[in-house]
Structure formats: structure tokens, C-alpha cells
Design a protein around this motif. Structure first.
Motif, PDB file in Angstrom:
ATOM      1  N   GLU A   2       0.863  -0.720   0.334  1.00  0.00           N
ATOM      2  CA  GLU A   2       0.020  -0.066   0.030  1.00  0.00           C
ATOM      3  C   GLU A   2       0.892   1.323  -0.470  1.00  0.00           C
ATOM      4  O   GLU A   2       1.761   1.443   0.584  1.00  0.00           O
ATOM      5  N   ARG A   3       0.467   2.211  -1.032  1.00  0.00           N
ATOM      6  CA  ARG A   3       1.226   3.546  -1.314  1.00  0.00           C
ATOM      7  C   ARG A   3       0.160   4.890  -1.126  1.00  0.00           C
ATOM      8  O   ARG A   3      -0.528   5.009  -1.796  1.00  0.00           O
ATOM      9  N   LYS A   4       1.053   5.884  -0.425  1.00  0.00           N
ATOM     10  CA  LYS A   4       0.262   6.399  -0.635  1.00  0.00           C
ATOM     11  C   LYS A   4      -0.489   7.796  -1.369  1.00  0.00           C
ATOM     12  O   LYS A   4      -1.478   7.678  -1.523  1.00  0.00           O
ATOM     13  N   ILE A   5       1.058   7.303  -2.401  1.00  0.00           N
ATOM     14  CA  ILE A   5       0.747   8.055  -3.280  1.00  0.00           C
ATOM     15  C   ILE A   5      -0.512   7.684  -4.020  1.00  0.00           C
ATOM     16  O   ILE A   5      -1.099   8.362  -5.189  1.00  0.00           O
ATOM     17  N   THR A   6      -1.138   6.719  -4.056  1.00  0.00           N
ATOM     18  CA  THR A   6      -2.531   6.249  -4.272  1.00  0.00           C
ATOM     19  C   THR A   6      -3.610   7.315  -4.212  1.00  0.00           C
ATOM     20  O   THR A   6      -4.544   6.849  -5.000  1.00  0.00           O
ATOM     21  N   GLU A   7      -3.512   7.473  -3.014  1.00  0.00           N
ATOM     22  CA  GLU A   7      -4.855   8.485  -2.842  1.00  0.00           C
ATOM     23  C   GLU A   7      -4.971   9.949  -3.202  1.00  0.00           C
ATOM     24  O   GLU A   7      -5.517  10.412  -4.128  1.00  0.00           O
ATOM     25  N   ARG A   8      -3.506  10.356  -3.708  1.00  0.00           N
ATOM     26  CA  ARG A   8      -3.084  11.105  -4.454  1.00  0.00           C
ATOM     27  C   ARG A   8      -3.718  11.310  -6.076  1.00  0.00           C
ATOM     28  O   ARG A   8      -4.451  11.596  -6.620  1.00  0.00           O
ATOM     29  N   LEU A   9      -3.134   9.970  -6.569  1.00  0.00           N
ATOM     30  CA  LEU A   9      -3.872   9.269  -7.635  1.00  0.00           C
ATOM     31  C   LEU A   9      -5.478   9.639  -8.073  1.00  0.00           C
ATOM     32  O   LEU A   9      -5.949   9.828  -8.805  1.00  0.00           O
ATOM     33  N   GLN A  28      13.366   2.830  -9.691  1.00  0.00           N
ATOM     34  CA  GLN A  28      13.277   1.363  -8.037  1.00  0.00           C
ATOM     35  C   GLN A  28      12.116   1.733  -7.453  1.00  0.00           C
ATOM     36  O   GLN A  28      12.403   1.492  -6.263  1.00  0.00           O
ATOM     37  N   THR A  29      11.620   3.377  -7.392  1.00  0.00           N
ATOM     38  CA  THR A  29      10.736   3.345  -6.383  1.00  0.00           C
ATOM     39  C   THR A  29       9.232   2.807  -6.745  1.00  0.00           C
ATOM     40  O   THR A  29       8.190   2.730  -6.150  1.00  0.00           O
ATOM     41  N   GLY A  30       8.984   2.198  -7.606  1.00  0.00           N
ATOM     42  CA  GLY A  30       7.772   1.256  -7.834  1.00  0.00           C
ATOM     43  C   GLY A  30       6.738   2.246  -8.227  1.00  0.00           C
ATOM     44  O   GLY A  30       5.549   2.185  -9.097  1.00  0.00           O
ATOM     45  N   LYS A  31       7.330   2.833  -9.782  1.00  0.00           N
ATOM     46  CA  LYS A  31       6.341   4.263 -10.696  1.00  0.00           C
ATOM     47  C   LYS A  31       5.859   3.454 -11.503  1.00  0.00           C
ATOM     48  O   LYS A  31       4.503   3.472 -11.842  1.00  0.00           O
ATOM     49  N   THR A  32       6.594   2.901 -11.924  1.00  0.00           N
ATOM     50  CA  THR A  32       5.026   1.566 -13.425  1.00  0.00           C
ATOM     51  C   THR A  32       4.680   0.112 -12.585  1.00  0.00           C
ATOM     52  O   THR A  32       3.435   0.452 -13.112  1.00  0.00           O
ATOM     53  N   HIS A  33       5.003  -0.158 -11.336  1.00  0.00           N
ATOM     54  CA  HIS A  33       3.837  -0.911 -10.370  1.00  0.00           C
ATOM     55  C   HIS A  33       2.467  -0.129 -10.407  1.00  0.00           C
ATOM     56  O   HIS A  33       1.330  -0.493 -10.429  1.00  0.00           O
ATOM     57  N   ILE A  34       2.807   1.644  -9.578  1.00  0.00           N
ATOM     58  CA  ILE A  34       1.850   2.602  -9.576  1.00  0.00           C
ATOM     59  C   ILE A  34       0.986   2.311 -10.333  1.00  0.00           C
ATOM     60  O   ILE A  34      -0.775   1.807 -10.000  1.00  0.00           O
ATOM     61  N   LEU A  35       1.364   3.642 -11.644  1.00  0.00           N
ATOM     62  CA  LEU A  35       0.528   3.590 -12.539  1.00  0.00           C
ATOM     63  C   LEU A  35      -0.158   2.283 -13.327  1.00  0.00           C
ATOM     64  O   LEU A  35      -1.427   2.294 -13.521  1.00  0.00           O
ATOM     65  N   THR A  36       0.038   0.714 -13.600  1.00  0.00           N
ATOM     66  CA  THR A  36      -0.189  -0.295 -13.973  1.00  0.00           C
ATOM     67  C   THR A  36      -1.446  -0.753 -12.857  1.00  0.00           C
ATOM     68  O   THR A  36      -2.551  -0.589 -13.511  1.00  0.00           O
ATOM     69  N   GLU A  37      -1.241  -0.810 -12.030  1.00  0.00           N
ATOM     70  CA  GLU A  37      -1.894  -1.149 -11.096  1.00  0.00           C
ATOM     71  C   GLU A  37      -3.400   0.077 -10.709  1.00  0.00           C
ATOM     72  O   GLU A  37      -4.724  -0.168 -11.031  1.00  0.00           O
ATOM     73  N   PHE A  38      -3.144   0.965 -10.729  1.00  0.00           N
ATOM     74  CA  PHE A  38      -4.125   2.742 -10.562  1.00  0.00           C
ATOM     75  C   PHE A  38      -4.550   1.916 -12.364  1.00  0.00           C
ATOM     76  O   PHE A  38      -6.394   2.031 -11.846  1.00  0.00           O
ATOM     77  N   VAL A  39      -4.342   2.133 -13.164  1.00  0.00           N
ATOM     78  CA  VAL A  39      -5.045   2.757 -14.217  1.00  0.00           C
ATOM     79  C   VAL A  39      -6.162   0.857 -14.723  1.00  0.00           C
ATOM     80  O   VAL A  39      -6.756   0.898 -15.457  1.00  0.00           O
ATOM     81  N   LYS A  40      -5.722  -0.194 -13.732  1.00  0.00           N
ATOM     82  CA  LYS A  40      -6.090  -1.554 -14.687  1.00  0.00           C
ATOM     83  C   LYS A  40      -7.742  -1.444 -13.738  1.00  0.00           C
ATOM     84  O   LYS A  40      -8.839  -1.816 -13.886  1.00  0.00           O
ATOM     85  N   LEU A  41      -6.976  -1.025 -12.831  1.00  0.00           N
ATOM     86  CA  LEU A  41      -8.668  -0.380 -11.725  1.00  0.00           C
ATOM     87  C   LEU A  41      -9.853   0.519 -11.333  1.00  0.00           C
ATOM     88  O   LEU A  41     -10.385   1.035 -11.452  1.00  0.00           O
ATOM     89  N   ASN A  42      -9.283   1.246 -12.721  1.00  0.00           N
ATOM     90  CA  ASN A  42     -10.213   2.842 -12.737  1.00  0.00           C
ATOM     91  C   ASN A  42     -10.026   2.912 -13.875  1.00  0.00           C
ATOM     92  O   ASN A  42     -11.136   4.410 -14.474  1.00  0.00           O
ATOM     93  N   TYR A  43      -9.612   1.712 -15.410  1.00  0.00           N
ATOM     94  CA  TYR A  43     -10.440   2.656 -16.783  1.00  0.00           C
ATOM     95  C   TYR A  43     -10.865   1.468 -17.227  1.00  0.00           C
ATOM     96  O   TYR A  43      -9.932  -0.034 -16.823  1.00  0.00           O
ATOM     97  N   GLU A  44     -11.077   1.734 -18.322  1.00  0.00           N
ATOM     98  CA  GLU A  44     -12.279   0.444 -18.753  1.00  0.00           C
ATOM     99  C   GLU A  44     -11.173   0.222 -19.871  1.00  0.00           C
ATOM    100  O   GLU A  44     -11.645  -1.340 -19.845  1.00  0.00           O
TER     101      GLU A  44
END
Length: 467
Positions: A2-9, A28-44
Motif C-alpha cells: 500500500e502506497r500513500k500516493i494512490t490517494e493522490r492519484l 526502482q521506487t515502484g512508479k511502473t507498478h503504481i501506474l499499472t495497478e491504478f489504470v487496471k482498477l480505474n479505467y475500462e
């Protein structure tokens, strides 16, 4: 994790005036993973492109004369993904590998049919020559940093309820349950040696094996060093590497309190020779700069000595990995005969940086008086000292706060609990700053009676007309 930046996204996505999103940060701070999971959950549907690995898509942007519609059409053809206006997103990962794609964020955002998200490392050193073609004004920028201590606790299975308990105790200056405080201090010491790089935290949360963590951290350092070779120029590469490798020794040097160019090469020059290398490291997000003050008086930013500073690593796990293996054990086991104050100080710098406090310290010229950090907290100039070993006396803090009344608040960080001593000095556990409120979280009284003000203006105007 869980990352706090998800709330900001999520807040960005809900904003009707949102622009393209650019997520930057250290490798290596997880940018790719964060964006991948974010669009998977929030876009058609979404298009995800890695610009480091996809030569074909890079070529689309490198043509340089395509409209947003043409770029989108070619991405759809190349990926085979169907996009729906208002419900789909386009993600451009590793955008530093294709600077024309960085410039294209402006027309893509202006097109408005799809949400545009991008991520990149080393952007600070890659886009310096593109200011005329910058998409600024069409981009919302966020920075993803290594996990902070609270995120580390979540990864270790500690629920938000308990981290909120710690935050409340710190903010209200209430004693923490002694058992919980001791365990939290223990975990903070482990966080110091593991750090906040996601791969290192995940490895430790699953294995509890620091040897495995060390291998992960060494791999990340190898990537960092490869980036120096890849993204710097000519002779700068050597200087950047020399500055980076000197940081652990600089922090451990008890003969000086600031960064010394002579620790790199005694016969060479100072800022003119190594200044650009330090700026390169800062722009990558790999190092933090802590500035020396002429005096601890508000406004602090006007009292910075530009040529006097400390350099610290943006992640203490990486710093510890650069030292000999035994240091990690000394920190975790509280070896009373080892001096690991520099690592602890680095950890506090990271915590203050995560809370968006500018990093500053104060060393009085021609004197032994020095405090580790000075910050403006809730409008009060605050001196902070870190005490990680057997000596918990804070003479400089006492002098500035009690004897001279130079600062309004004084804080001492140690392995202890929360309390205020008889001199008014606030004592916190070492992890205390990890739960400080953000510096940009400024309280302002609600703006009221605007209708009354408008009515008053109208009355004055009417009176003038009638008069």
C-alpha cells in the motif's frame, strides 16, 4: 504494498480540471507498478507503453510532426487496444528514454479524450535541453519516493489503526504505550537498514533475511551506477561517481560537519569542479542536500549558506548497503560501542523530506555549537537533535532554546518515549518525525462574510453615485 500516493492519484482522477499526469522519481521506487495497478482498477481500457523497450512506439514520437490524433491512432494500431473517450487511459512509461514523447504530453493532454499518464526517472537531468518544448502548464507532476516508515509498517502487517495511534500520540505529545513504543523503535531501526525501496521492503517482509535484502540493494546500486554511465556526459561521469561514493565517508567524518570537496580529491577544485556533479545527483532524486544556516531565525530560507551543506542519501537502505555489512547489525542490535549517528541522522533527514520540510541545520561559526536540523514547524523555528547512542545530552539544543531563547521550540529524538522535560524540550522517539504533519498542511481560518463585504462595496458605490 500500500502506497500513500494512490490517494493522490485518485484525487487527480476526480479533478475535472486534471491535466496529463507525470509521475517522476528515483529509479526502482515502484512508479511502473503504481501506474499499472491504478489504470487496471480505474479505467475500462488502457494502452501501456514502455518507451525504453519499444523501438516502434519511440519512432512514432520521434517523427516530431504528428498531431495528438495521429499519435493516438498509431498507438491504437500498434497495441491493438480499443480506447473509449472518457473511460480509457494512455500510459507512457520510462518517458526519459524518449524526450519527444515528453514534449508530446502537451498536445495529448489538450486533446482531452483520454487520460494521459507518464512516468520517468532521471527527468531532472534529461529534460534540461527541452525547456522550449516543455509541456508544463499541461501536466500535473507528482513524485514517488521510497516508502516512508508508515508505509514500511503497513508492509510489515501493521494496520492503519495503529499507525494512526502513533501519529496521534506524536501530534498531541502524549506518551505512547511503552511496549508499542519500544517495538516501533525496533522496527524503525530495521527500516533504516532495509530502507524504502519497494523491492527491498518486499524481500524483507517475506523473508526477514537481511542478506537477501542486501543483494537487492546491491542490485539497485548497480542500476544507479549504470545510469551514471548512461545518462551523464564525458568527464562528468567520473565526478558524479566520485561524489556519490564519497557520501558515506563524508557523513562519518567526525573532523568536519559539512561536505568537503577535498574528501574527493585533495588537489582538485571545489564547487566549480564538482558542483555540476552534485546538481546531477540531486536532480535524479538520489541524494538530499541539507543546508547550513547563518542563524536559526525565520524566515530560514533567507539565511542559507549556499556553499555550506551536507549531502545525504535519499534512502537509508542504500546508504547502509554502501557501508560494511556489520553496520546493519550494529544499528538493529543497538551496539553501544558503534557510532552510527550518521545513518540515524540520514534517516531523520529522509523523514523530514517526506513531510516536505526543507533540510537545514545550524553550526555556529568558530564554535562547537551545532544542531542536526532546523525547521519551521507550525510557524515556530524548531531546533532538532538526534541522539542514537549512549550520550543523550543535547548541549547545543539547551543553549539555543533555554539559555539564549534563539528558537521557539526544541526537540530531542532518542530511543525513548514522548514527553516534555522540565526545560520545555520536547522528547520524541527516533521515529517521531515520520509522523509529523506535512509542512504544506497549513491551517487558515475559514473565509467568512464575503456576502457582507460585497454588500459593503455596493453600498459605498451607490453612495458615491448618489452623492
Amino acid at each position: 504494498m500500500e502506497r500513500k500516493i494512490t490517494e493522490r492519484l485518485m484525487a487527480w482522477k476526480k479533478d475535472p480540471l486534471r491535466k496529463a499526469l507525470l509521475l517522476k522519481g528515483l529509479r526502482q521506487t515502484g512508479k511502473t507498478h503504481i501506474l499499472t495497478e491504478f489504470v487496471k482498477l480505474n479505467y475500462e481500457s488502457y494502452i501501456f507503453v514502455d518507451l525504453e523497450d519499444n523501438d516502434k512506439v519511440r519512432a512514432v514520437f520521434e517523427q516530431g510532426n504528428l498531431s495528438a490524433s495521429e499519435i493516438i491512432d498509431r498507438l491504437v494500431i500498434d497495441t491493438g487496444v480499443s480506447l473509449t473517450p472518457g473511460r480509457s487511459a494512455i500510459v507512457l512509461d520510462e518517458i526519459q528514454a524518449c524526450l519527444p514523447a515528453y514534449s508530446a504530453l502537451k498536445p495529448l493532454a489538450a486533446d482531452g479524450r483520454f487520460d494521459i499518464l507518464a512516468s520517468g526517472s532521471l527527468l531532472g537531468v534529461r529534460i534540461g535541453d527541452l525547456q522550449r518544448r516543455s509541456p508544463m502548464g499541461y501536466v500535473n507532476i507528482m513524485e514517488l519516493k521510497p516508502l516512508d516508515f508508515e508505509e514500511f509498517l503497513w508492509a510489515m502487517g501493521i494496520e492503519r489503526t495503529w499507525t494512526e495511534y502513533l501519529r496521534t500520540c506524536i501530534s498531541e505529545r502524549n506518551e505512547i504505550d511503552p511496549y508499542i513504543c519500544k517495538r516501533a523503535n525496533d522496527l524503525f531501526r530495521r527500516y533504516m537498514v532495509v530502507g524504502g525501496m519497494p523491492a527491498a521492503v518486499e524481500t524483507y517482509s517475506k523473508t526477514r533475511d537481511y542478506a537477501a535484502v542486501k543483494r537487492v540493494l546491491d542490485d539497485i546500486l548497480s542500476i544507479v551506477r549504470a545510469d551514471v554511465e548512461r545518462y551523464s556526459k564525458g568527464a562528468d561521469r567520473i565526478k558524479i561517481s566520485q561524489c556519490l561514493e564519497s557520501i558515506p565517508g563524508q557523513l562519518e567524518d567526525e573532523t568536519t560537519d559539512v561536505f568537503r570537496y577535498s574528501r574527493i580529491e585533495k588537489s582538485k577544485g571545489g564547487f566549480n569542479v564538482y558542483g555540476p556533479a552534485i546538481e546531477w545527483l540531486k536532480k535524479t532524486g538520489l541524494v538530499l542536500q541539507c543546508q547550513n544556516l547563518t542563524e536559526p531565525v525565520s524566515p530560514l530560507m533567507t539565511r542559507v549558506r549556499p556553499s555550506s551543506f551536507k549531502l545525504m542519501m535519499a534512502d537509508t537502505g542504500l546508504l547502509t548497503a554502501m557501508l560494511e555489512p556489520g553496520v546493519a547489525g550494529d544499528i538493529v542490535n543497538r551496539d553501544p560501542y558503534s557510532n552510527n549517528g550518521s545513518v540515524m541522522e540520514n534517516a531523520i533527514a529522509c523523514a523530514l523530506d517526506r513531510a516536505r520540510y526543507p533540510l537545514m541545520f545550524y553550526k555556529r561559526p568558530n564554535s562547537t555549537l551545532e544542531v542536526d536540523f532546523v525547521a519551521n514547524i507550525d510557524g515556530d523555528v524548531t531546533a532538532i537533535e538526534v541522539k542514537s547512542g549512549r550520550n543523550t545530552r543535547a548541549k547545543s539544543l539547551y543553549t539555543l532554546f533555554v539559555r539564549e531563547h534563539t528558537v521557539k521550540r526544541a526537540m530531542k529524538l532518542s530511543d525513548g518515549n514522548v514527553f516534555i522535560d522540565r526545560n520545555g524540550i520536547e522528547n520524541y522517539p527516533l521515529f517521531g518525525p515520520c509522523f509529523f504533519k506535512r509542512s504544506d498542511d497549513v491551517f487558515m481560518e475559514p473565509l467568512e462574510d464575503m456576502d457582507d463585504l460585497k454588500a459593503a462595496f455596493e453600498a459605498v458605490t451607490r453612495s458615491e453615485r448618489e452623492g
